[in-house]
Design a protein around this motif. Structure first.
Motif, mmCIF file in Angstrom:
data_model
loop_
_atom_site.group_PDB
_atom_site.id
_atom_site.type_symbol
_atom_site.label_atom_id
_atom_site.label_comp_id
_atom_site.label_asym_id
_atom_site.label_seq_id
_atom_site.Cartn_x
_atom_site.Cartn_y
_atom_site.Cartn_z
ATOM 1 N N LEU B 47 0.835 -1.211 0.000
ATOM 2 C CA LEU B 47 0.000 0.000 0.000
ATOM 3 C C LEU B 47 0.868 1.258 0.000
ATOM 4 O O LEU B 47 0.645 2.198 -0.772
ATOM 5 N N LEU B 48 1.896 1.256 0.874
ATOM 6 C CA LEU B 48 2.756 2.440 0.984
ATOM 7 C C LEU B 48 3.528 2.684 -0.309
ATOM 8 O O LEU B 48 3.737 3.831 -0.710
ATOM 9 N N ARG B 49 3.947 1.586 -0.964
ATOM 10 C CA ARG B 49 4.657 1.751 -2.247
ATOM 11 C C ARG B 49 3.728 2.405 -3.270
ATOM 12 O O ARG B 49 4.143 3.267 -4.043
ATOM 13 N N ALA B 50 2.461 1.994 -3.244
ATOM 14 C CA ALA B 50 1.484 2.581 -4.184
ATOM 15 C C ALA B 50 1.275 4.059 -3.875
ATOM 16 O O ALA B 50 1.231 4.902 -4.778
ATOM 17 N N TYR B 51 1.187 4.369 -2.579
ATOM 18 C CA TYR B 51 0.966 5.768 -2.195
ATOM 19 C C TYR B 51 2.189 6.634 -2.485
ATOM 20 O O TYR B 51 2.079 7.853 -2.610
ATOM 21 N N ALA B 52 3.351 6.015 -2.560
ATOM 22 C CA ALA B 52 4.575 6.783 -2.800
ATOM 23 C C ALA B 52 4.536 7.489 -4.152
ATOM 24 O O ALA B 52 5.232 8.475 -4.368
ATOM 25 N N TYR B 53 3.694 6.968 -5.071
ATOM 26 C CA TYR B 53 3.575 7.611 -6.382
ATOM 27 C C TYR B 53 2.577 8.766 -6.368
ATOM 28 O O TYR B 53 2.456 9.491 -7.335
ATOM 29 N N ASP B 54 1.834 8.874 -5.262
ATOM 30 C CA ASP B 54 0.821 9.931 -5.177
ATOM 31 C C ASP B 54 1.444 11.150 -4.501
ATOM 32 O O ASP B 54 1.818 11.097 -3.323
ATOM 33 N N ASP B 55 1.533 12.236 -5.257
ATOM 34 C CA ASP B 55 2.205 13.441 -4.769
ATOM 35 C C ASP B 55 1.490 14.060 -3.574
ATOM 36 O O ASP B 55 2.072 14.821 -2.808
ATOM 37 N N ARG B 56 0.204 13.732 -3.397
ATOM 38 C CA ARG B 56 -0.581 14.382 -2.332
ATOM 39 C C ARG B 56 -0.429 13.689 -0.984
ATOM 40 O O ARG B 56 -0.956 14.139 0.014
ATOM 41 N N VAL B 57 0.243 12.526 -0.981
ATOM 42 C CA VAL B 57 0.332 11.744 0.261
ATOM 43 C C VAL B 57 1.733 11.856 0.860
ATOM 44 O O VAL B 57 2.728 11.694 0.159
ATOM 45 N N ASP B 58 1.792 12.172 2.167
ATOM 46 C CA ASP B 58 3.080 12.233 2.871
ATOM 47 C C ASP B 58 3.291 10.911 3.601
ATOM 48 O O ASP B 58 2.424 10.468 4.353
ATOM 49 N N LEU B 59 4.475 10.302 3.371
ATOM 50 C CA LEU B 59 4.740 9.013 3.994
ATOM 51 C C LEU B 59 5.451 9.146 5.331
ATOM 52 O O LEU B 59 5.530 8.204 6.095
ATOM 53 N N SER B 60 5.983 10.354 5.599
ATOM 54 C CA SER B 60 6.674 10.567 6.880
ATOM 55 C C SER B 60 6.631 12.058 7.210
ATOM 56 O O SER B 60 6.230 12.873 6.378
ATOM 57 N N GLY B 61 7.087 12.390 8.424
ATOM 58 C CA GLY B 61 7.112 13.787 8.825
ATOM 59 C C GLY B 61 8.053 14.584 7.931
ATOM 60 O O GLY B 61 7.757 15.703 7.523
#
Lengths: 283, 350
Positions: B47-61
């Motif tokens: 899921l996180l790998r997929a979200y990594a392509y979405d510019d609107r999602v922050d994966l960390s602080g």
């Protein structure tokens, strides 16, 4: 997504069509007045940011009780109480009343139209009145007080000042245009009129409510591209004009004259711009 | 929750879940078997790998800080680009004939809108998709300004209406907060001119009758409660409160700017000052109760600003300064006491 963009596009298209249709109707009207002015009334305004968009700015149209050219060339407070009331201002509180200051100082400006005469008898009369006043005034020069302005100084201001003289003001543009339709030297322009509450310290010796033209609409007219070579040639063949000591007064002979057209919508446009010979006599 | 927030909320839940699992294991309460842990981790990693392509999602602080930096620099870049285009046009503008000027003026918004539609559907979240709404709004403003100047149109409040409607249309179409703010402020400006124009006065003087702005601000607060505006609710609320606060502050300084001609200006200034302070306190309380951090901070800022201004003006005219600030302190402490009681009640319920 599409609905929001459609709303934006339709709004802009309607606005553009309304503006262009308004211009077409105005400029194809058979009620167009042509007035010729020169550099004294229409000053070349070159933007400082390097823009090539030249404009001609009306000079001498801000006619109010706080005119501070130092010589009161402009008649001050010429919009009297009756005219102000006709323009829709609430003058129900006497000027001497304790509530008057707050009432009149917080009053909102109102749109109106002013008829300006250009270099007619009205201008000659005003000039004569002003000469008399200047001759009677005490002048401080070099620490010495003497009566009367030097004639050369008076002549300089009289020759270089804008010849626009407000002669009438009303709220109905069509009526005012109709009233002066047959006068070739009368220019009717939309303006904003504001109240000035004079406590007897500035213009008059008694407390009074005066009217002032605070804004002329438009303040300047864009010079069409076809006249830019004329302006370029003027600037290339004449030296930069010297600055006048008196604000708003031209320090040299007018270098060009301009014929402007103005239709019922009171949106002036330039129809001709001609260079004048440098030795052209000043009126 | 809108589509934009769902992935971000999922990322937050995954991180919280992982942290909590670690705590449970450390405290010896519960621990997944290695096989279970591997299955869950693999699913979450995917899921996180997929979200990594979405510019609107922050994966960390750190990712969030960097995204904020990108947005700020993008905003500066967009504005600078718009200014550069306008200045470049102005340099050669005078040499264009009227038909050419009109063509450019008319084509500007058309091209911008077409590009906007294309990019917003194909490259959502991309920098270009964020820049174009602002440029499209600038094109609309340029269009009206160019036509107005070319044909000597007098300044008109209708231009504000066009900017407002176009700005909001673009904002809702492209999820652009900058054009939402610009459009809402233009529309507020137009609404403020309506009673002025109806009264026969010059529309620019609407700024000298700020009470209308309070009504417009209240209308924007109402808009923030509409389901169709849920996505922009905090922004509508912020703009509405800003309008109300700004108008109240102006009126508290100059009561003669009222629509009530016979009113005592001094009394009105006092009334509006008290209203401003009350609004500031109310914003803090409402912000705290509803978890609207921005509203609470705005309320505190309004209180500080209002008190600073009154320190130099009203406070010393009507009551001694020490008494004025004592009153403010008592009211603020009471508000704090109410908030504390509300918090305790909330904790008891939880």
């Amino acid at each position: 997504m599409m609905r929001g963009l459609m709303v934006a596009i339709v709004t802009v298209v309607i606005a553009d069509l309304a503006m262009l249709a308004g211009v077409r109707v105005d400029r194809s009207s058979d009620d167009i007045v042509f007035v010729t002015l020169d550099e004294r009334e229409l000053r070349l305004e070159r933007p400082e940011d390097g823009s090539s968009n030249l404009r001609l700015r009306f000079e001498g149209v801000d006619v109010g009780p706080h005119w501070t050219t130092g010589d009161q060339l402009r008649r001050t407070g010429w919009i009297g109480p009756e005219t102000l009331a006709a323009l829709g201002f609430d003058l129900s509180i006497p000027a001497g009343d304790a509530r008057a200051a707050q009432h009149y100082q917080s009053a909102l400006s109102r749109p109106a139209v002013v008829a300006f005469d250009v270099g007619t008898d009205a201008w000659d009369r005003r000039l004569a009145e002003w000469r008399e006043r200047r001759r009677a005034q005490d002048v401080i020069a070099g620490g010495v007080v003497r009566q009367g302005e030097p004639e050369a100084s008076i002549a300089h201001v009289a020759a270089g000042a804008s010849r626009l003289v407000p002669i009438d003001v009303a709220s109905d543009a069509a009526a005012l245009r109709g009233k002066y339709r047959h006068r070739a030297a009368t220019l009717v322009l939309p303006v904003v009129v504001a109240l000035r509450f004079d406590r007897g310290e500035r213009v008059h010796s008694r407390t009074e409510v005066l009217g002032a033209v605070t804004e002329v609409l438009p303040r300047a007219i864009v010079v069409p591209a076809r006249f830019l070579p004329v302006v370029k040639a003027l600037e290339a063949t004449t030296a930069p004009p010297p600055l006048s000591d008196v604000p708003g007064v031209l320090a040299h002979a007018p270098r060009y004259d301009v014929t402007i057209a103005i239709g019922p919508a009171l949106r002036p446009w330039i129809v001709d711009l001609r260079p004048l010979h440098r030795s052209a006599p000043m009126r | 929750m809108g589509d934009d927030q769902a992935p971000q909320a999922r990322v937050r839940r995954i991180k919280a879940f992982r942290d909590e699992c670690k705590s449970l294991a450390r405290d010896g309460v519960f621990e997944f078997s290695p096989e279970q842990q591997a299955v869950v981790d693999e699913y979450h990693d995917e899921l996180l790998r997929a979200y990594a392509y979405d510019d609107r999602v922050d994966l960390s602080g750190r990712d969030r800080s960097l995204r904020l930096g990108v947005r700020l620099t993008s905003l500066v870049g967009i504005l600078a680009l718009a200014v550069a285009v306008v200045l470049a046009l102005r340099r050669s503008w005078g040499w264009l004939g009227t038909p050419a000027q009109l063509s450019v003026a008319l084509l500007l918004p058309a091209v911008a809108m077409l590009a906007l539609q294309h990019v917003a559907t194909t490259r959502r979240g991309h920098l270009v998709a964020r820049a174009l709404p602002v440029l499209a709004f600038a094109a609309v403003v340029g269009n009206i300004e160019i036509l107005g100047a070319a044909f000597s149109f007098a300044p008109s409040p209708w231009a504000l209406l066009v900017y407002g409607v176009a700005g909001l249309g673009i904002a809702y179409a492209c999820d652009s907060r900058v054009t939402l703010i610009a459009g809402a402020l233009c529309l507020a400006g137009f609404a403020m001119t309506v009673p002025v124009v109806v009264s026969g006065a010059w529309w620019v003087d609407a700024l000298r009758r700020p009470e209308t702005g309070i009504l417009v601000g209240m209308a924007y607060l109402a808009v923030s409660t509409l389901p169709s505006s849920a996505h922009f609710a905090p922004w509508w609320r912020g703009i509405g409160l800003f309008l109300i606060a700004a108008c109240l502050i102006v009126l508290s300084q100059d009561g003669s700017l009222t629509w009530v001609p016979s009113a005592d200006a001094r009394a009105l200034e006092a009334g509006y000052t008290i209203t401003t302070l009350a609004l500031g306190l109310a914003m803090i309380v409402i912000g705290a109760r509803n978890d609207w951090g921005g509203v609470g901070i705005g309320g505190a800022a309004l209180l500080l600003l209002s008190m600073t201004m009154e320190y130099f003006d009203w406070g010393q005219r009507y009551v001694p300064r020490w008494l004025f600030f004592l009153l403010v302190a008592v009211v603020a402490l009471c508000a704090g006491w109410i908030l504390r009681a509300a918090r305790q009640a909330e904790r008891a319920r939880a």
